[in-house]
Design a protein around this motif. Structure first.
Motif, short mmCIF file in Angstrom:
data_model
loop_
_atom_site.label_atom_id
_atom_site.label_comp_id
_atom_site.label_asym_id
_atom_site.label_seq_id
_atom_site.Cartn_x
_atom_site.Cartn_y
_atom_site.Cartn_z
N GLN A 1 21.11 27.21 46.14
CA GLN A 1 20.98 26.41 44.91
C GLN A 1 19.68 25.62 44.90
O GLN A 1 19.06 25.46 43.85
CB GLN A 1 22.18 25.46 44.75
N GLN B 1 21.74 33.94 37.92
CA GLN B 1 20.76 32.84 37.82
C GLN B 1 19.45 33.27 38.47
O GLN B 1 18.36 33.01 37.94
CB GLN B 1 21.28 31.59 38.53
N LEU C 1 25.52 33.04 40.67
CA LEU C 1 24.27 32.74 41.36
C LEU C 1 23.32 33.93 41.29
O LEU C 1 22.12 33.77 41.08
CB LEU C 1 24.53 32.34 42.81
#
Length: 162
Positions: free
Chosen positions: A21, A114, A111
Motif C-alpha cells: 500500500q 490499483q 490491490l
C-alpha cells in the motif's frame, strides 16, 4: 520547493516504502508530481514543451488524498527543465518497477487493479517526459548548429540586409 528536491524526496520515500500500500501511495505521489511539473512547464516552460507538458498535467486520476495531500502541492519552480525531467523520468521508472513487483506478488484483486491503474498512468507520464526531453534535445542541437552572429558574438540570425 524546487522540482528536483521534490523528486529526490519522492525517490527517498519510495525506497523507504514498507508495504504494498505504501508503494501504491508513493506511485500516486509521483504521478501527482508529474502532473504538477507538467502544469508548471505548460505555463512557464520553454515554448517547445508547452503542448506536451499540458498533456502530462492531465494524466491519471488518483484516489482522494488524506489530510497531508500530495507533496506536489509544494512545487514552486522548475529551475532546470532538462534536469528535472530527467530526474522525473528516473523516478517514474522506479515507481513502475515497484508497482509491477507489487502486482505480481499480490493475491488481492483490488490491490492488483490499483497497481495496473497506477502503472498505466506512470507509463503514459514516462512517455510524455521522454517526448519533452527529445524536444529539448532537438532544440539544443539546432542552437549548437547555428553559426555565430558576428554582430552579437552569439548564435542566432545574422544582421538584416539594409
Amino acid at each position: 520547493m524546487e522540482a528536483e528536491r521534490l523528486i529526490a524526496a519522492g525517490r527517498h520515500a519510495l525506497a523507504g516504502s514498507g508495504t504494498a500500500q505504501d508503494i501504491v501511495a508513493e506511485a500516486w505521489q509521483a504521478q501527482a508530481l508529474a502532473q504538477a511539473i507538467g502544469s508548471h512547464l505548460a505555463l512557464c516552460g520553454p515554448l517547445e514543451l508547452r503542448g506536451e507538458a499540458r498533456g502530462l498535467s492531465e494524466i491519471g486520476e488518483y484516489p482522494a488524498w488524506g489530510a497531508g495531500g500530495p507533496r506536489a502541492a509544494q512545487l514552486t519552480e522548475v529551475g532546470d527543465p532538462v534536469a528535472a525531467l530527467t530526474a522525473l523520468g528516473a523516478l517514474l521508472g522506479e515507481v513502475g518497477i515497484a508497482l509491477v513487483g507489487v502486482a505480481c506478488a499480490t493475491d488481492e484483486e483490488g490491490l492488483y487493479w490499483q497497481c495496473i491503474e497506477a502503472i498505466d498512468a506512470v507509463d503514459e507520464s514516462s512517455d510524455r517526459v521522454g517526448g519533452m526531453l527529445r524536444r529539448l534535445a532537438v532544440r539544443d542541437d539546432r542552437e549548437r548548429a547555428r553559426p555565430p552572429d558576428p554582430a552579437r558574438g552569439r548564435a542566432g540570425p545574422g544582421p538584416r540586409p539594409a
